[in-house]
Design a protein around this motif. Sequence first.
Motif, mmCIF file in Angstrom:
data_model
loop_
_atom_site.group_PDB
_atom_site.id
_atom_site.type_symbol
_atom_site.label_atom_id
_atom_site.label_comp_id
_atom_site.label_asym_id
_atom_site.label_seq_id
_atom_site.Cartn_x
_atom_site.Cartn_y
_atom_site.Cartn_z
ATOM 1 N N GLU A 200 10.407 5.958 -5.240
ATOM 2 C CA GLU A 200 8.911 6.286 -5.954
ATOM 3 C C GLU A 200 7.997 5.230 -5.593
ATOM 4 O O GLU A 200 6.689 5.788 -5.435
ATOM 5 N N VAL A 201 8.145 3.989 -5.342
ATOM 6 C CA VAL A 201 7.114 3.065 -4.870
ATOM 7 C C VAL A 201 6.577 3.592 -3.796
ATOM 8 O O VAL A 201 5.263 3.435 -3.230
ATOM 9 N N LEU A 202 7.506 3.843 -2.792
ATOM 10 C CA LEU A 202 6.986 4.356 -1.316
ATOM 11 C C LEU A 202 6.149 5.544 -1.581
ATOM 12 O O LEU A 202 5.264 5.662 -0.770
ATOM 13 N N ASP A 203 6.555 6.337 -2.103
ATOM 14 C CA ASP A 203 5.845 7.822 -2.438
ATOM 15 C C ASP A 203 4.480 7.406 -2.976
ATOM 16 O O ASP A 203 3.553 8.029 -2.537
ATOM 17 N N ARG A 204 4.331 6.839 -3.832
ATOM 18 C CA ARG A 204 2.884 6.157 -4.398
ATOM 19 C C ARG A 204 2.213 5.780 -3.648
ATOM 20 O O ARG A 204 1.005 5.783 -3.294
ATOM 21 N N LEU A 205 2.751 4.925 -2.604
ATOM 22 C CA LEU A 205 1.991 4.381 -1.696
ATOM 23 C C LEU A 205 1.347 5.213 -0.460
ATOM 24 O O LEU A 205 0.155 5.168 -0.158
ATOM 25 N N ARG A 206 2.400 6.015 -0.183
ATOM 26 C CA ARG A 206 1.933 7.016 0.697
ATOM 27 C C ARG A 206 0.776 8.066 0.169
ATOM 28 O O ARG A 206 -0.305 8.343 0.695
ATOM 29 N N LEU A 230 12.280 -7.553 1.640
ATOM 30 C CA LEU A 230 12.995 -6.435 1.853
ATOM 31 C C LEU A 230 12.100 -5.375 1.651
ATOM 32 O O LEU A 230 11.591 -4.380 2.281
ATOM 33 N N LEU A 231 11.458 -5.169 0.482
ATOM 34 C CA LEU A 231 10.560 -4.109 0.067
ATOM 35 C C LEU A 231 9.249 -4.174 0.945
ATOM 36 O O LEU A 231 9.199 -2.975 1.460
ATOM 37 N N ALA A 232 8.871 -5.233 1.318
ATOM 38 C CA ALA A 232 7.706 -5.162 2.376
ATOM 39 C C ALA A 232 8.084 -4.392 3.697
ATOM 40 O O ALA A 232 7.064 -3.865 4.141
ATOM 41 N N ARG A 233 9.247 -4.888 4.136
ATOM 42 C CA ARG A 233 9.736 -4.345 5.440
ATOM 43 C C ARG A 233 9.701 -2.836 5.297
ATOM 44 O O ARG A 233 9.409 -2.302 6.374
ATOM 45 N N LYS A 234 10.139 -2.261 4.095
ATOM 46 C CA LYS A 234 10.382 -0.964 3.951
ATOM 47 C C LYS A 234 8.983 -0.458 4.105
ATOM 48 O O LYS A 234 8.920 0.781 4.413
ATOM 49 N N ILE A 235 8.134 -1.001 3.398
ATOM 50 C CA ILE A 235 6.871 -0.671 3.476
ATOM 51 C C ILE A 235 6.163 -0.185 4.579
ATOM 52 O O ILE A 235 5.566 0.830 4.902
ATOM 53 N N SER A 236 6.477 -1.229 5.477
ATOM 54 C CA SER A 236 6.036 -1.059 6.941
ATOM 55 C C SER A 236 6.435 0.147 7.629
ATOM 56 O O SER A 236 5.880 0.518 8.639
ATOM 57 N N LEU A 237 7.835 0.263 7.234
ATOM 58 C CA LEU A 237 8.505 1.208 8.154
ATOM 59 C C LEU A 237 8.347 2.748 7.725
ATOM 60 O O LEU A 237 8.232 3.658 8.387
ATOM 61 N N HIS A 238 8.080 2.771 6.064
ATOM 62 C CA HIS A 238 7.925 4.210 5.769
ATOM 63 C C HIS A 238 6.432 4.621 5.304
ATOM 64 O O HIS A 238 6.453 5.658 4.574
ATOM 65 N N THR A 239 5.552 3.678 5.408
ATOM 66 C CA THR A 239 4.138 3.955 4.985
ATOM 67 C C THR A 239 3.152 3.579 5.920
ATOM 68 O O THR A 239 3.597 3.101 7.044
ATOM 69 N N GLY A 240 1.872 4.050 5.804
ATOM 70 C CA GLY A 240 1.015 3.622 7.059
ATOM 71 C C GLY A 240 0.604 2.308 6.662
ATOM 72 O O GLY A 240 -0.332 1.699 7.483
ATOM 73 N N PHE A 241 0.981 1.589 5.560
ATOM 74 C CA PHE A 241 0.554 0.269 5.211
ATOM 75 C C PHE A 241 1.431 -0.822 6.146
ATOM 76 O O PHE A 241 2.767 -0.546 6.281
ATOM 77 N N SER A 242 0.807 -2.087 6.475
ATOM 78 C CA SER A 242 1.785 -3.024 6.789
ATOM 79 C C SER A 242 2.133 -3.968 5.639
ATOM 80 O O SER A 242 1.149 -4.475 4.956
ATOM 81 N N GLY A 243 3.443 -4.003 5.443
ATOM 82 C CA GLY A 243 3.731 -4.648 4.303
ATOM 83 C C GLY A 243 3.849 -6.191 4.325
ATOM 84 O O GLY A 243 4.435 -6.843 5.420
#
Length: 319
Positions: A200-206, A230-243
């Motif tokens: 849900e967090v990744l979806d909202r960020l996208r 770990l969450l920041a790394r996943k944000i970098s991998l799965h969204t357009g943001f750099s976590g």
Amino acid sequence: MKKIGVLTSGGDAPGMNAVIRAVVRSGISAGLEVFGIFDGYEGLVNDKIRLLNKGDVSDIIIKGGTILGSARLEEFKLVEVREKAVENLARHGIEGLVVIGGDGSYRGALALTEMGINCIGIPGTIDNDIDSTDYTIGFDTALNTIIENVDKLRDTSSSHHRCSVIEVMGNRCGDLAIYAGITTGAEIIITKETGYDEEEVLDRLRYFEEKKQKRHSIVLVSEKITDVHLLARKISLHTGFSGRATILGHIQRGGSPTARDRILATQFGDKAVRALLNGEGGRCVGIVNEEIITIDITEALQLTKKSRKPLFELHDRLV
């Protein structure tokens, strides 16, 4: 009553020194001798006790931390350990005690009251997790420290298309996260109350990036919820943001207390002295609807935390 003591216990909080100052000066004004107990309940057991005068507390209202020091003593739960503390208090002629700290400190104060030493608890914790009071001493200062740091992180995040994942303190209470989230315009707030769903967090960020064209985002997370790195790394991998992850840690405990914390601490300290003079014991001070009150510690520890749902709903409407 002729002699009282004051101690700080558990985690330190900005404003504790202001309470100590108020207890000492209010007590002396009422004709009492006021003793400082150093290093919390540990100092009480080890007889680290000395008489304080007005000069001892000069200029401490502006200082963070606690001049009396603090410590945690699990053994204080044992009757034989508390008996030693009571003996030390009797040796000094101390009949009442002001205890500044959190719920664990309150339990120690209640146990001492049951052994004949009237104790008044004062809520000193940055977490705001004492449910018998609307605000605890140190919360406002810690909140403003978080706000200052999140504002700075937003500046650099917006320059680099980043998502800053920021862990704040709070233990079992999400007040620091929700109040800071609203006041800094954080896109996502994660606390025990909200629960944590990584997808849900990744979806909202996208959504924020693709639909709202945001160049940066802030995610505020209460401690002990998830691994923010770990969450920041996943944000970098799965969204357009750099976590990027930041743990504010114990910086939130330090610093000169805000005006709000200084005033609240002064009111609480004075109220505690007057409560002891009125023969009260086993009670704690709080502020409820802007009124300074005392409440039975047993009742205070059993209270259910007020819902923060309206605050979370407000945040969601504004994102």
